[in-house]
Scaffold this motif. Structure first.
Motif, PDB file in Angstrom:
ATOM      1  N   ALA A   1     -18.737 -38.939 -53.557  1.00  0.00           N
ATOM      2  CA  ALA A   1     -19.855 -38.900 -52.627  1.00  0.00           C
ATOM      3  C   ALA A   1     -21.185 -38.850 -53.338  1.00  0.00           C
ATOM      4  O   ALA A   1     -21.381 -38.112 -54.279  1.00  0.00           O
ATOM      5  CB  ALA A   1     -19.718 -37.649 -51.745  1.00  0.00           C
ATOM      6  N   GLY A   2     -22.115 -39.659 -52.867  1.00  0.00           N
ATOM      7  CA  GLY A   2     -23.481 -39.550 -53.333  1.00  0.00           C
ATOM      8  C   GLY A   2     -23.938 -40.553 -54.347  1.00  0.00           C
ATOM      9  O   GLY A   2     -25.100 -40.551 -54.703  1.00  0.00           O
TER      10      GLY A   2
ATOM     11  N   ARG B   1     -16.965 -26.836 -56.983  1.00  0.00           N
ATOM     12  CA  ARG B   1     -15.910 -27.844 -57.071  1.00  0.00           C
ATOM     13  C   ARG B   1     -16.597 -29.175 -57.368  1.00  0.00           C
ATOM     14  O   ARG B   1     -17.354 -29.677 -56.534  1.00  0.00           O
ATOM     15  CB  ARG B   1     -15.155 -27.931 -55.746  1.00  0.00           C
ATOM     16  CG  ARG B   1     -14.502 -26.625 -55.276  1.00  0.00           C
ATOM     17  CD  ARG B   1     -14.220 -26.711 -53.776  1.00  0.00           C
ATOM     18  NE  ARG B   1     -13.535 -25.549 -53.253  1.00  0.00           N
ATOM     19  CZ  ARG B   1     -14.130 -24.419 -52.825  1.00  0.00           C
ATOM     20  NH1 ARG B   1     -15.455 -24.303 -52.899  1.00  0.00           N
ATOM     21  NH2 ARG B   1     -13.420 -23.419 -52.346  1.00  0.00           N
ATOM     22  N   VAL B   2     -16.337 -29.731 -58.524  1.00  0.00           N
ATOM     23  CA  VAL B   2     -17.044 -30.965 -58.872  1.00  0.00           C
ATOM     24  C   VAL B   2     -16.236 -32.222 -58.556  1.00  0.00           C
ATOM     25  O   VAL B   2     -16.727 -33.333 -58.714  1.00  0.00           O
ATOM     26  CB  VAL B   2     -17.485 -30.980 -60.355  1.00  0.00           C
ATOM     27  CG1 VAL B   2     -18.469 -29.866 -60.633  1.00  0.00           C
ATOM     28  CG2 VAL B   2     -16.297 -30.911 -61.308  1.00  0.00           C
ATOM     29  N   TYR B   3     -14.999 -32.064 -58.130  1.00  0.00           N
ATOM     30  CA  TYR B   3     -14.165 -33.193 -57.724  1.00  0.00           C
ATOM     31  C   TYR B   3     -14.276 -34.358 -58.703  1.00  0.00           C
ATOM     32  O   TYR B   3     -13.901 -34.235 -59.851  1.00  0.00           O
ATOM     33  CB  TYR B   3     -14.491 -33.594 -56.277  1.00  0.00           C
ATOM     34  CG  TYR B   3     -14.040 -32.556 -55.268  1.00  0.00           C
ATOM     35  CD1 TYR B   3     -12.690 -32.360 -55.005  1.00  0.00           C
ATOM     36  CD2 TYR B   3     -14.962 -31.744 -54.594  1.00  0.00           C
ATOM     37  CE1 TYR B   3     -12.260 -31.394 -54.091  1.00  0.00           C
ATOM     38  CE2 TYR B   3     -14.550 -30.779 -53.682  1.00  0.00           C
ATOM     39  CZ  TYR B   3     -13.207 -30.610 -53.435  1.00  0.00           C
ATOM     40  OH  TYR B   3     -12.783 -29.650 -52.552  1.00  0.00           O
ATOM     41  N   SER B   4     -14.792 -35.512 -58.297  1.00  0.00           N
ATOM     42  CA  SER B   4     -14.721 -36.690 -59.174  1.00  0.00           C
ATOM     43  C   SER B   4     -15.662 -36.644 -60.359  1.00  0.00           C
ATOM     44  O   SER B   4     -15.584 -37.519 -61.220  1.00  0.00           O
ATOM     45  CB  SER B   4     -14.978 -37.971 -58.381  1.00  0.00           C
ATOM     46  OG  SER B   4     -13.757 -38.596 -58.104  1.00  0.00           O
ATOM     47  N   MET B   5     -16.508 -35.647 -60.453  1.00  0.00           N
ATOM     48  CA  MET B   5     -17.240 -35.464 -61.699  1.00  0.00           C
ATOM     49  C   MET B   5     -16.314 -34.939 -62.790  1.00  0.00           C
ATOM     50  O   MET B   5     -16.713 -34.802 -63.947  1.00  0.00           O
ATOM     51  CB  MET B   5     -18.454 -34.552 -61.489  1.00  0.00           C
ATOM     52  CG  MET B   5     -19.624 -35.306 -60.858  1.00  0.00           C
ATOM     53  SD  MET B   5     -21.004 -34.321 -60.211  1.00  0.00           S
ATOM     54  CE  MET B   5     -21.439 -33.277 -61.593  1.00  0.00           C
ATOM     55  N   SER B   6     -15.048 -34.708 -62.435  1.00  0.00           N
ATOM     56  CA  SER B   6     -14.004 -34.443 -63.431  1.00  0.00           C
ATOM     57  C   SER B   6     -13.709 -35.693 -64.253  1.00  0.00           C
ATOM     58  O   SER B   6     -13.313 -35.606 -65.421  1.00  0.00           O
ATOM     59  CB  SER B   6     -12.696 -34.007 -62.745  1.00  0.00           C
ATOM     60  OG  SER B   6     -12.878 -32.911 -61.882  1.00  0.00           O
ATOM     61  N   LYS B   7     -13.887 -36.859 -63.645  1.00  0.00           N
ATOM     62  CA  LYS B   7     -13.456 -38.115 -64.265  1.00  0.00           C
ATOM     63  C   LYS B   7     -14.119 -38.390 -65.621  1.00  0.00           C
ATOM     64  O   LYS B   7     -13.441 -38.751 -66.586  1.00  0.00           O
ATOM     65  CB  LYS B   7     -13.669 -39.272 -63.299  1.00  0.00           C
ATOM     66  CG  LYS B   7     -12.697 -39.285 -62.115  1.00  0.00           C
ATOM     67  CD  LYS B   7     -12.993 -40.421 -61.161  1.00  0.00           C
ATOM     68  CE  LYS B   7     -11.862 -40.630 -60.157  1.00  0.00           C
ATOM     69  NZ  LYS B   7     -11.742 -39.536 -59.174  1.00  0.00           N
TER      70      LYS B   7
ATOM     71  N   MET C   1     -25.789 -43.762 -67.087  1.00  0.00           N
ATOM     72  CA  MET C   1     -24.414 -43.471 -66.685  1.00  0.00           C
ATOM     73  C   MET C   1     -24.434 -42.469 -65.540  1.00  0.00           C
ATOM     74  O   MET C   1     -25.261 -41.548 -65.539  1.00  0.00           O
ATOM     75  CB  MET C   1     -23.633 -42.881 -67.858  1.00  0.00           C
ATOM     76  CG  MET C   1     -23.489 -43.813 -69.039  1.00  0.00           C
ATOM     77  SD  MET C   1     -22.699 -43.008 -70.474  1.00  0.00           S
ATOM     78  CE  MET C   1     -24.122 -42.174 -71.176  1.00  0.00           C
ATOM     79  N   SER C   2     -23.504 -42.596 -64.605  1.00  0.00           N
ATOM     80  CA  SER C   2     -23.510 -41.682 -63.467  1.00  0.00           C
ATOM     81  C   SER C   2     -22.172 -41.675 -62.755  1.00  0.00           C
ATOM     82  O   SER C   2     -21.333 -42.543 -62.965  1.00  0.00           O
ATOM     83  CB  SER C   2     -24.603 -42.086 -62.472  1.00  0.00           C
ATOM     84  OG  SER C   2     -24.333 -43.377 -61.941  1.00  0.00           O
ATOM     85  N   TRP C   3     -22.015 -40.697 -61.914  1.00  0.00           N
ATOM     86  CA  TRP C   3     -20.944 -40.616 -60.917  1.00  0.00           C
ATOM     87  C   TRP C   3     -21.235 -39.417 -60.041  1.00  0.00           C
ATOM     88  O   TRP C   3     -22.287 -38.793 -60.154  1.00  0.00           O
ATOM     89  CB  TRP C   3     -19.566 -40.560 -61.578  1.00  0.00           C
ATOM     90  CG  TRP C   3     -18.459 -41.119 -60.711  1.00  0.00           C
ATOM     91  CD1 TRP C   3     -17.322 -40.473 -60.320  1.00  0.00           C
ATOM     92  CD2 TRP C   3     -18.374 -42.439 -60.160  1.00  0.00           C
ATOM     93  NE1 TRP C   3     -16.527 -41.327 -59.561  1.00  0.00           N
ATOM     94  CE2 TRP C   3     -17.158 -42.535 -59.441  1.00  0.00           C
ATOM     95  CE3 TRP C   3     -19.219 -43.543 -60.186  1.00  0.00           C
ATOM     96  CZ2 TRP C   3     -16.762 -43.686 -58.756  1.00  0.00           C
ATOM     97  CZ3 TRP C   3     -18.822 -44.694 -59.508  1.00  0.00           C
ATOM     98  CH2 TRP C   3     -17.612 -44.746 -58.805  1.00  0.00           C
ATOM     99  N   GLY C   4     -20.344 -39.089 -59.134  1.00  0.00           N
ATOM    100  CA  GLY C   4     -20.570 -37.968 -58.231  1.00  0.00           C
ATOM    101  C   GLY C   4     -19.263 -37.398 -57.756  1.00  0.00           C
ATOM    102  O   GLY C   4     -18.185 -37.849 -58.153  1.00  0.00           O
ATOM    103  N   GLY C   5     -19.335 -36.398 -56.879  1.00  0.00           N
ATOM    104  CA  GLY C   5     -18.144 -35.721 -56.405  1.00  0.00           C
ATOM    105  C   GLY C   5     -18.077 -35.646 -54.894  1.00  0.00           C
ATOM    106  O   GLY C   5     -19.091 -35.777 -54.203  1.00  0.00           O
TER     107      GLY C   5
END
Length: 460
Positions: free
Chosen positions: A18-19, A114-120, A408-412
């Motif tokens: 998300a985000g 909880r960072v969820y997909s920021m684990s990736k 570089m980026s991503w979100g959770g």
């Protein structure tokens, strides 16, 4: 009786992301990117600086503070923390609102999220540590390390009910490059629109009892498409966690602790909090729905996709490299600073500069980028692609984006976001805890806009 909003469509598109769906056509245009600033010593986030000392205008930067404060005041989220740093120094580290609406506790700087997909991206760094040890190569077939996948089939057709009716053999196995860029063809099971995702949910791939069981269940489900021919957000990073565990001979969480979290002094990052830190875990919220209508309020989430929220006080049944970690704002910022520093922090080297550059280079074939433009979780195009477990910006200005090239980026899933901008030597971490969107403008996108409109002297 109150019911929580499921936001099934939004979450199926990107529960653990998300985000950060880049909408290039809507992003604000900006002047040409600045040249990277000289890299000085002491780039460890151990010091603070004034906005003006590193090129920001304080009055303009206040626009971001005011915006985030209003998001909380409007009840879109319970609380928030944000951290902006440049040249290895903290420019702003802000907290807003409450860690919990039930207790009324003010949001502290060391709250655990909880960072969820920021684990990736963290899993990706673990993979690259083993890459540097010569234990795998980008174009190796995944079946070299996961032989359970040798007989995978590829979906060809499905009926109106979503049952797969025709499959074919793989033309070739997915490569390691493809599992690190979501082009291998695996499903995820976050939604149930695609027949492959339906099987992931039915066979409970993400709730497996350990990484081996996750692999075994995955091996019974066809790929969505022939490897390398499309992009779909997937369980590939959980597969990476299994590969790390297999190649290192250590439990995945232990490997991360010994090689990433410990060396980077990420003291509050892991797959669970333990009882002692449980009271520091921020509550997670969803938009309230009554009689199928959103009320505009948020309520604490008690379940996720019909299952009870995990107990983060104890180790999980499966250490999910795709979405299982918890962390703090400063812990995650230290990880981002290591990436900005080309693999080193506080004199401790995690990766070589060339490995960081590999992660920051688009690996999606041109035809796949173009075919996926405007679809799925991320709107890829010729200017925005995907590297090794990060989304990457190839040409920011042509994409209509303010940040620098190679960002570089991503979100959770619960709304957390980050970006790492090597061109401007800048990082940003934002932490909230709300599932299914933030009830308005995407906060990660707004943070970017409001950060760069305040960076008036990038040459500093």
């Amino acid at each position: 009786m109150h019911r929580h909003a499921c936001f099934a469509a939004a979450l199926s598109a990107g529960l653990l992301f998300a985000g950060f769906a880049v909408q290039a056509a809507e992003a604000p245009a900006a002047a040409p990117a600045a040249k990277a600033a000289p890299r000085a010593g002491g780039r460890d986030l151990g010091a603070t600086t004034t906005p003006e000392a590193v090129g920001f205008d304080s009055a303009r930067l206040k626009r971001m503070d005011d915006y985030m404060a209003k998001v909380v005041a409007d009840g879109r989220v319970a609380g928030m923390t944000t951290l902006l740093a440049r040249h290895g120094k903290v420019v702003e580290f802000k907290t807003y609102g409450k860690a919990s609406l039930a207790t009324g506790q003010a949001m502290p700087k060391d709250e655990i999220f909880r960072v969820y997909s920021m684990s990736k991206p963290l899993t990706g760094v673990a993979m690259m540590i083993l890459f540097e040890q010569g234990k795998w190569r980008l174009d190796d077939p995944v079946t070299r390390y996961v032989p359970e996948f040798k007989n995978l089939k590829v979906m060809v057709e499905a009926d109106k009910e979503g049952h797969i009716t025709k499959v074919e053999d793989m033309k070739r196995p997915p490569t390691m490059r493809e599992i690190m860029s979501h082009t291998a063809g695996f499903g995820y099971g976050l939604g149930d629109r695609h027949p492959v995702d339906k099987l992931y949910r039915e066979r409970k791939v993400l709730s497996s009892n350990g990484l081996q069981e996750m692999i075994d269940r995955t091996a019974t489900i066809p790929l969505m498409y022939q490897p390398g021919t499309s992009w779909s957000y997937s369980s590939a990073v959980d597969i990476q966690g299994y590969i790390v565990q297999k190649l290192s001979g250590k439990p995945f969480g232990q490997f991360l602790q010994e090689n990433v979290f410990g060396p980077l002094k990420m003291k509050d990052t892991g797959f669970y909090t333990g009882p002692a830190k449980a009271n520091r875990l921020a509550a997670v919220y969803v938009g309230e729905v009554v009689d199928r209508k959103p009320t505009g309020r948020i309520v604490e989430a008690k379940d996720l996709f019909g299952t009870q929220m995990p107990d983060y006080t104890k180790p999980p049944a499966m250490e999910s490299g795709g979405g299982g970690l918890v962390s703090t704002t400063m812990d995650y910022a230290r990880f981002c600073q290591m990436m900005l520093n080309k693999g080193v922090l506080d004199g401790v080297r995690i990766l070589a500069p060339s490995s960081i550059e590999l992660m920051d280079t688009n690996v999606i074939p041109h035809n796949v980028l173009v075919n996926n433009n405007g679809t799925g979780v991320a709107s890829f195009n010729e200017y925005v692609g995907f590297g090794l477990d990060f989304q990457v910006v190839n040409d920011a200005r042509k994409a209509g984006m303010n940040e620098g090239n190679n960002t570089m980026s991503w979100g959770g899933a619960a709304g957390t976001w980050f970006w790492i901008d090597p061109t401007n030597d800048l990082l940003y971490v934002g932490m909230i805890q709300r599932m299914g969107g933030s009830g308005g403008d995407d906060l990660g996108t707004m943070a970017r806009t409001l950060t760069y409109q305040a960076l008036l002297h990038p040459e500093k």
